[in-house]
Write an enzyme that holds these catalytic residues in place. Sequence first.
Site, PDB file in Angstrom:
ATOM      1  N   ASN A   9      41.431  28.137  44.072  1.00 31.60           N
ATOM      2  CA  ASN A   9      42.659  28.439  44.822  1.00 31.60           C
ATOM      3  C   ASN A   9      42.444  27.994  46.260  1.00 31.60           C
ATOM      4  O   ASN A   9      41.763  28.659  47.033  1.00 31.60           O
ATOM      5  CB  ASN A   9      42.929  29.954  44.749  1.00 31.60           C
ATOM      6  CG  ASN A   9      44.116  30.362  45.603  1.00 31.60           C
ATOM      7  OD1 ASN A   9      44.891  29.509  46.043  1.00 31.60           O
ATOM      8  ND2 ASN A   9      44.255  31.665  45.837  1.00 31.60           N
ATOM      9  N   TRP A  10      43.036  26.853  46.580  1.00 31.26           N
ATOM     10  CA  TRP A  10      42.818  26.286  47.925  1.00 31.26           C
ATOM     11  C   TRP A  10      43.670  26.961  49.000  1.00 31.26           C
ATOM     12  O   TRP A  10      43.496  26.678  50.189  1.00 31.26           O
ATOM     13  CB  TRP A  10      43.116  24.785  47.907  1.00 31.26           C
ATOM     14  CG  TRP A  10      42.008  23.955  47.324  1.00 31.26           C
ATOM     15  CD1 TRP A  10      40.803  24.411  46.850  1.00 31.26           C
ATOM     16  CD2 TRP A  10      42.001  22.535  47.154  1.00 31.26           C
ATOM     17  NE1 TRP A  10      40.049  23.364  46.394  1.00 31.26           N
ATOM     18  CE2 TRP A  10      40.764  22.190  46.577  1.00 31.26           C
ATOM     19  CE3 TRP A  10      42.914  21.529  47.433  1.00 31.26           C
ATOM     20  CZ2 TRP A  10      40.415  20.874  46.275  1.00 31.26           C
ATOM     21  CZ3 TRP A  10      42.572  20.213  47.136  1.00 31.26           C
ATOM     22  CH2 TRP A  10      41.336  19.895  46.565  1.00 31.26           C
ATOM     23  N   LYS A  11      44.634  27.778  48.583  1.00 30.62           N
ATOM     24  CA  LYS A  11      45.528  28.426  49.555  1.00 30.62           C
ATOM     25  C   LYS A  11      46.165  27.365  50.467  1.00 30.62           C
ATOM     26  O   LYS A  11      46.431  26.257  49.998  1.00 30.62           O
ATOM     27  CB  LYS A  11      44.780  29.507  50.330  1.00 30.62           C
ATOM     28  CG  LYS A  11      44.007  30.419  49.374  1.00 30.62           C
ATOM     29  CD  LYS A  11      43.470  31.659  49.996  1.00 30.62           C
ATOM     30  CE  LYS A  11      42.702  32.446  48.938  1.00 30.62           C
ATOM     31  NZ  LYS A  11      42.322  33.781  49.359  1.00 30.62           N
ATOM     32  N   HIS A  95      49.571  36.204  43.148  1.00 26.99           N
ATOM     33  CA  HIS A  95      48.382  36.376  43.986  1.00 26.99           C
ATOM     34  C   HIS A  95      48.633  37.510  44.986  1.00 26.99           C
ATOM     35  O   HIS A  95      49.771  37.687  45.449  1.00 26.99           O
ATOM     36  CB  HIS A  95      48.066  35.071  44.726  1.00 26.99           C
ATOM     37  CG  HIS A  95      46.737  35.119  45.421  1.00 26.99           C
ATOM     38  ND1 HIS A  95      46.573  35.694  46.662  1.00 26.99           N
ATOM     39  CD2 HIS A  95      45.510  34.715  45.021  1.00 26.99           C
ATOM     40  CE1 HIS A  95      45.289  35.617  46.991  1.00 26.99           C
ATOM     41  NE2 HIS A  95      44.630  35.025  46.020  1.00 26.99           N
ATOM     42  N   GLU A  97      48.100  37.774  48.025  1.00 25.66           N
ATOM     43  CA  GLU A  97      48.721  37.332  49.287  1.00 25.66           C
ATOM     44  C   GLU A  97      50.228  37.157  49.109  1.00 25.66           C
ATOM     45  O   GLU A  97      51.002  37.430  50.028  1.00 25.66           O
ATOM     46  CB  GLU A  97      48.037  36.042  49.777  1.00 25.66           C
ATOM     47  CG  GLU A  97      46.637  36.335  50.329  1.00 25.66           C
ATOM     48  CD  GLU A  97      45.630  35.217  50.168  1.00 25.66           C
ATOM     49  OE1 GLU A  97      46.018  34.057  49.969  1.00 25.66           O
ATOM     50  OE2 GLU A  97      44.407  35.525  50.233  1.00 25.66           O
ATOM     51  N   GLU A 165      41.569  40.294  40.595  1.00 25.24           N
ATOM     52  CA  GLU A 165      41.073  40.088  41.957  1.00 25.24           C
ATOM     53  C   GLU A 165      41.269  41.363  42.775  1.00 25.24           C
ATOM     54  O   GLU A 165      42.390  41.619  43.263  1.00 25.24           O
ATOM     55  CB  GLU A 165      41.842  38.959  42.637  1.00 25.24           C
ATOM     56  CG  GLU A 165      41.694  37.622  41.961  1.00 25.24           C
ATOM     57  CD  GLU A 165      41.993  36.478  42.922  1.00 25.24           C
ATOM     58  OE1 GLU A 165      41.110  35.637  43.113  1.00 25.24           O
ATOM     59  OE2 GLU A 165      43.090  36.441  43.504  1.00 25.24           O
ATOM     60  N   GLY A 171      38.268  37.058  50.211  1.00 25.24           N
ATOM     61  CA  GLY A 171      38.026  36.473  51.533  1.00 25.24           C
ATOM     62  C   GLY A 171      37.233  37.371  52.468  1.00 25.24           C
ATOM     63  O   GLY A 171      37.165  37.114  53.670  1.00 25.24           O
ATOM     64  N   SER A 211      35.545  36.606  46.630  1.00 20.79           N
ATOM     65  CA  SER A 211      34.252  36.264  47.222  1.00 20.79           C
ATOM     66  C   SER A 211      33.223  35.764  46.200  1.00 20.79           C
ATOM     67  O   SER A 211      32.029  36.046  46.326  1.00 20.79           O
ATOM     68  CB  SER A 211      33.694  37.455  48.010  1.00 20.79           C
ATOM     69  OG  SER A 211      34.567  37.774  49.087  1.00 20.79           O
ATOM     70  N   GLY A 232      38.343  31.111  45.912  1.00 20.55           N
ATOM     71  CA  GLY A 232      39.037  30.668  47.113  1.00 20.55           C
ATOM     72  C   GLY A 232      38.104  29.855  48.001  1.00 20.55           C
ATOM     73  O   GLY A 232      37.873  28.662  47.780  1.00 20.55           O
ATOM     74  N   GLY A 233      37.543  30.511  49.026  1.00 22.61           N
ATOM     75  CA  GLY A 233      36.727  29.841  50.043  1.00 22.61           C
ATOM     76  C   GLY A 233      35.682  28.875  49.489  1.00 22.61           C
ATOM     77  O   GLY A 233      35.566  27.732  49.961  1.00 22.61           O
TER      78      GLY A 233
END
Length: 247
Positions: A9-11, A95, A97, A165, A171, A211, A232-233
């Site tokens: 997930n590159w956001k 998600h 967010e 999640e 994050g 994470s 993600g990150g």
Amino acid sequence: MKPILFAANWKLNKTPTETKTFFTDFISKCPQDLQNKICFFVPATSLETTSNSLKDSDIQWGSQNCYSKISGAFTGEISAGVMKELGATHILIGHSERRQLFHENNDEIAGKGHLIQSLSLTPVLCIGETLEQRDRNLTLGICEDQLRTFIEQINPAQPWVIAYEPVWAIGTGRVATSNQVKEVHDFIRNFLIQELGTEVAQRICILYGGSVKPDNAKELLQLENVNGFLVGGASLEVDSFLKICLS
Ligand code: PGA
């Protein structure tokens, strides 16, 4: 053999140029037989570049959201119909967010799931509790509510994926412990078995997200009901994401 999926997930990260560079490098390093177990969720502005970059590979991809209608007077929204035309395979929905910043609710998300499946694409539904809900011992109930609304509106026997999640682990560098992940994933699998029967329930991938890094992926993947990750990150760098996929 349990089904496996590693999703990125590159956001809101990477330009189309950076996307192209990433995929050239990633494809050259990713073993052929791993490619169909990988899926990238890229920003809307990089979807066409992604389609072109991945068309000769088995790597799957899609958008990070879509609207619940294919077209019409919905300024600024993204169409699942366009995803289909571009050759996407999956669409990420719900998600945390999106739920927190854009106020999406379970019903709306389930409507998107229904539409995505009607186009023969695979919805990836994110669920999970906030820290406050965990502290109040509400984790399993929250996950059950999020899942129940969803399975009432989709066809659970058609492909779909769950990403658990915990919001407090996204994050933050604070990964859930193996025991915490095991408890929720086992609960989800049992819920699916009870609601949908064993055969359908065992086909559904339950990903963990929050994470995930190369150094914690291996241990979590060994859990019976962890079918992969939503990253993600650590998915923004070729080498770190590939290490996770090779766990
Ligand atoms: P993270 O994000 O891996 O950076 O915690 C996961 C996600 O939001 O899907």
